[in-house]
Design a protein around this motif. Structure first.
Motif, short mmCIF file in Angstrom:
data_model
loop_
_atom_site.label_atom_id
_atom_site.label_comp_id
_atom_site.label_asym_id
_atom_site.label_seq_id
_atom_site.Cartn_x
_atom_site.Cartn_y
_atom_site.Cartn_z
N THR A 1 -56.54 28.38 -42.49
CA THR A 1 -57.30 28.90 -43.64
C THR A 1 -56.39 29.48 -44.71
OG1 THR A 1 -59.06 29.46 -42.09
CG2 THR A 1 -59.20 30.42 -44.30
N TYR A 2 -55.28 30.11 -44.29
CA TYR A 2 -54.47 30.88 -45.23
C TYR A 2 -53.07 30.31 -45.48
CZ TYR A 2 -58.16 34.31 -44.66
OH TYR A 2 -59.38 34.93 -44.64
N TYR A 3 -52.74 29.20 -44.83
CA TYR A 3 -51.40 28.64 -44.95
C TYR A 3 -51.04 28.35 -46.41
CZ TYR A 3 -47.42 25.51 -44.24
OH TYR A 3 -46.19 24.92 -44.28
N GLU A 4 -51.93 27.68 -47.13
CA GLU A 4 -51.67 27.33 -48.53
C GLU A 4 -51.61 28.56 -49.41
OE1 GLU A 4 -50.92 24.54 -50.19
OE2 GLU A 4 -50.82 23.41 -48.32
N ALA A 5 -52.49 29.50 -49.16
CA ALA A 5 -52.59 30.68 -50.02
C ALA A 5 -51.38 31.60 -49.86
CB ALA A 5 -53.86 31.45 -49.71
N TYR A 6 -50.80 31.65 -48.67
CA TYR A 6 -49.72 32.61 -48.42
C TYR A 6 -48.38 31.94 -48.13
CZ TYR A 6 -53.34 36.18 -48.30
OH TYR A 6 -54.36 37.01 -48.64
N PHE A 7 -48.28 31.27 -46.98
CA PHE A 7 -46.97 30.76 -46.56
C PHE A 7 -46.43 29.70 -47.51
CE2 PHE A 7 -44.06 28.09 -44.08
CZ PHE A 7 -43.17 29.06 -43.65
N ASN A 8 -47.24 28.75 -47.86
CA ASN A 8 -46.78 27.67 -48.75
C ASN A 8 -46.43 28.22 -50.13
OD1 ASN A 8 -46.14 24.92 -48.94
ND2 ASN A 8 -48.04 24.50 -50.08
N LYS A 9 -47.24 29.15 -50.62
CA LYS A 9 -46.96 29.76 -51.93
C LYS A 9 -45.65 30.56 -51.88
CE LYS A 9 -50.41 31.01 -54.46
NZ LYS A 9 -51.62 31.72 -54.95
N ALA A 10 -45.42 31.26 -50.78
CA ALA A 10 -44.18 32.03 -50.63
C ALA A 10 -42.96 31.12 -50.64
CB ALA A 10 -44.22 32.85 -49.34
N GLN A 11 -43.08 29.96 -50.01
CA GLN A 11 -41.97 29.00 -50.01
C GLN A 11 -41.68 28.50 -51.43
OE1 GLN A 11 -40.06 28.91 -47.65
NE2 GLN A 11 -40.80 28.00 -45.76
N LYS A 12 -42.72 28.34 -52.22
CA LYS A 12 -42.53 27.91 -53.61
C LYS A 12 -41.84 29.00 -54.44
CE LYS A 12 -46.48 24.72 -53.65
NZ LYS A 12 -47.87 24.50 -54.11
N VAL A 13 -42.25 30.25 -54.22
CA VAL A 13 -41.61 31.37 -54.93
C VAL A 13 -40.15 31.47 -54.51
CG1 VAL A 13 -41.63 33.87 -55.30
CG2 VAL A 13 -43.79 32.60 -55.22
N ARG A 14 -39.90 31.24 -53.24
CA ARG A 14 -38.52 31.26 -52.73
C ARG A 14 -37.65 30.24 -53.48
NH1 ARG A 14 -36.88 30.38 -46.33
NH2 ARG A 14 -34.66 30.93 -46.54
N ARG A 15 -38.20 29.07 -53.70
CA ARG A 15 -37.47 28.04 -54.44
C ARG A 15 -37.23 28.47 -55.88
NH1 ARG A 15 -33.92 25.03 -53.16
NH2 ARG A 15 -32.98 25.99 -54.95
N LEU A 16 -38.24 29.07 -56.51
CA LEU A 16 -38.08 29.54 -57.89
C LEU A 16 -37.02 30.63 -57.97
CD1 LEU A 16 -41.83 29.74 -58.99
CD2 LEU A 16 -40.14 28.07 -59.77
N LEU A 17 -37.00 31.54 -56.99
CA LEU A 17 -36.00 32.60 -56.95
C LEU A 17 -34.60 32.01 -56.82
CD1 LEU A 17 -35.03 35.54 -56.66
CD2 LEU A 17 -35.59 35.41 -54.23
N ALA A 18 -34.44 31.03 -55.94
CA ALA A 18 -33.13 30.38 -55.78
C ALA A 18 -32.70 29.72 -57.09
CB ALA A 18 -33.19 29.35 -54.66
N ASN A 19 -33.65 29.11 -57.80
CA ASN A 19 -33.34 28.48 -59.09
C ASN A 19 -32.90 29.53 -60.12
OD1 ASN A 19 -34.02 25.99 -58.04
ND2 ASN A 19 -36.08 25.95 -58.96
N ASP A 20 -33.60 30.66 -60.15
CA ASP A 20 -33.23 31.75 -61.07
C ASP A 20 -31.81 32.25 -60.78
OD1 ASP A 20 -35.57 31.67 -62.47
OD2 ASP A 20 -36.41 33.53 -61.64
N LEU A 21 -31.50 32.41 -59.49
CA LEU A 21 -30.16 32.89 -59.12
C LEU A 21 -29.10 31.86 -59.47
CD1 LEU A 21 -30.87 34.59 -55.67
CD2 LEU A 21 -30.44 35.71 -57.86
N ASN A 22 -29.40 30.59 -59.25
CA ASN A 22 -28.44 29.54 -59.62
C ASN A 22 -28.15 29.56 -61.11
OD1 ASN A 22 -28.09 28.54 -57.02
ND2 ASN A 22 -29.73 27.04 -57.20
N ALA A 23 -29.18 29.83 -61.91
CA ALA A 23 -28.98 29.91 -63.37
C ALA A 23 -28.08 31.09 -63.72
CB ALA A 23 -30.34 30.05 -64.06
N VAL A 24 -28.23 32.21 -62.99
CA VAL A 24 -27.35 33.37 -63.21
C VAL A 24 -25.92 33.01 -62.82
CG1 VAL A 24 -26.83 35.73 -62.46
CG2 VAL A 24 -29.19 35.07 -62.94
N PHE A 25 -25.75 32.35 -61.68
CA PHE A 25 -24.40 32.02 -61.20
C PHE A 25 -23.72 30.92 -62.02
CE2 PHE A 25 -26.05 33.77 -57.03
CZ PHE A 25 -25.35 34.97 -57.16
N ASP A 26 -24.49 30.21 -62.83
CA ASP A 26 -23.87 29.27 -63.79
C ASP A 26 -23.08 30.03 -64.87
OD1 ASP A 26 -24.76 27.02 -62.52
OD2 ASP A 26 -26.55 26.77 -63.79
#
Length: 470
Positions: free
Chosen positions: A349-374
């Motif tokens: 019931t909650y996989y998409e709302a929580y876990f999957n969304k958190a994984q997407k935010v994790r990817r966005l955070l990694a992208n933001d950090l990569n932009a900083v490290f550029d």
């Protein structure tokens, strides 16, 4: 004096019986500190030939050691004796290090204070009324007090760096995949990393030189060989440093910690570094993202402790009741809380709302950090927003989880991060965190070494250590 010896010092001193001196110091102070769950006697300690022969080291008690009890500070594994060594342990033994004991932790590494051990609370050697941080609090206290020369911890959301900051030592979380997790009892497999806890940055580099590398038993490890020491003294002139504005926006930042952080920034600039404030939009979501992903992975990993395969078993009439009573009795409150949170977020019931969304935010955070490290060589933050707090003073789980506000993002992105001591707040140690790009671990240590070497709070580049009153 044994308590102040670094690994490098041990290579210079006459090879006296350092193991005996370590055990003597443990005997003197550990009745008060409670750093260790298991201490070996001199006859039990394995000493092999190698460049670091007989230098005493401690291992966090969630890293398995052959024929030495490994409990994870949990009643469910209280009497578990592994039949094999973790890869990092095997490498340390091969280099000659002598393992003198296994250190206390928050149960299954779930905590930030070492108050959540099933056995006892570890105390901070700077102030016995305060926590040493967690979950690697036993390792941090053992190194800071001089019971051992160095120790290994594990870091899932800051569990090497935060206790290192609270106890005034160096703690390093390597790039994910640089150090084998084979033999590390799993908490959250995509976040866990083993790292060194030492009295100097150079010692951390020495241990990294030994424990890093590809391991056939851990498919997430990468086949790279790094040189951690060749450039460590070369300074930071011309390096660019990013300071997240989110640090200043965090309301829970202690005033004196903020002052030490500003002093460190001025030192970095004095040493030739360029410092600039930057916005990292996803940073404010790091703690929330972590506390969805980590409990979910813990829920899966801890399913194996069922009273059937190994560990505690409380026999009841039926299999389901045996499972339930064994796990309820064997796991502490915080571990049960995280298992339930994780099971909830993984449910259909909650996989998409929580876990999957958190994984997407994790990817966005990694992208933001990569932009900083550029644009930048490293990110600077305080390691912890506050100095060590009083034992028993934080009871609200949410307040407790916010201890990780500056550390979890490094685990989510899999990047290297180092805590270096820099002065004091309220008479207690403060840690500065240096975060780098993936696989630029030697550069992170090089930056940390410059801060350590020229810190006005250190004497001849040496970190001050506490005197433990027994």
């Amino acid at each position: 004096m044994f308590q102040k010896l670094t690994i490098e010092d041990c290579l210079e001193v006459e090879r006296r019986n350092l193991v005996k001196e370590s055990l003597s110091e443990i005997g003197r102070v550990d009745g008060v500190l409670k750093s260790f769950i298991t201490v070996l006697n001199e006859e039990q300690i394995e000493v092999n030939e190698g460049p670091f022969k007989a230098i005493p080291i401690a291992i966090k008690d969630n890293i398995v050691t052959k024929n030495i009890r490994t409990t994870c500070a949990s009643k469910i594994l209280e009497n578990y004796v592994p039949p094999y060594d973790a890869t990092v342990v095997r490498k340390l033994k091969k280099a000659g290090f002598a393992i003198v004991g296994k250190t206390n932790l928050d149960e299954f590494a779930m905590g930030s204070s070492t108050e959540r051990s099933a056995f006892f609370v570890t105390r901070n050697p700077w102030d016995l009324s305060r926590v040493p941080g967690g979950s690697s609090g036993g390792s941090a206290a053992a190194v800071a007090s001089g019971e051992v020369v160095a120790a290994l911890g594990s870091d899932t959301g800051g569990s090497v760096r935060q206790p290192a900051a609270f106890c005034g030592i160096v703690g390093f979380k390597p790039t994910y995949g640089l150090v084998s997790r084979y033999g590390l009892v799993a908490f959250a497999s995509s976040l866990d990393q083993i790292g060194p806890m030492t009295k100097s940055v150079r010692d951390a580099a020495i241990l990294m030189q030994i424990i890093h590398g590809k391991d056939e038993f851990d498919s997430t490890t990468v086949d790279v060989k790094m040189d951690f020491l060749s450039h460590i003294e070369q300074g930071i002139e011309g390096f660019r440093f990013a300071v997240p504005v989110e640090v200043y926006e965090y309301e829970g930042l202690d005033k004196e910690v903020a002052e030490r952080f500003e002093e460190c920034i001025k030192l970095v600039e004095k040493l030739g570094g360029k410092v600039e404030k930057v916005k990292i939009p996803t940073l404010k979501y790091a703690v929330a993202t972590y506390y969805v992903i980590a409990p979910a992975e813990a829920s899966s990993n801890l399913a194996r402790y069922d009273g059937v395969k190994y560990g505690l078993r409380i026999e009841k009439a039926g299999l389901k009741e045996t499972y339930s009573v064994t796990r309820t009795t064997g796991f502490g409150e915080e571990v049960r809380r995280r298992i339930m949170l994780g099971t909830f977020t993984l449910s259909a019931t909650y996989y998409e709302a929580y876990f999957n969304k958190a994984q997407k935010v994790r990817r966005l955070l990694a992208n933001d950090l990569n932009a900083v490290f550029d644009r930048f060589d490293a990110i600077l933050t305080p390691t912890s927003p506050i100095p060590a707090f009083k034992i028993g003073s934080i009871t609200d789980p949410l307040a407790y989880y916010l201890m990780d506000v500056f550390t979890t993002f490094a685990n989510l992105a899999g990047v290297p991060a180092l805590s270096v001591p820099f002065g004091f707040a309220q008479g207690l140690p403060v840690g500065i965190q240096v975060v780098g790009k993936r696989f630029e671990d030697p550069k992170v240590l090089r930056i940390g070494r410059s801060i350590e070497k020229f810190s006005p709070y250190n004497e001849n580049g040496r970190i001050p250590l506490p005197v433990v009153r027994t």
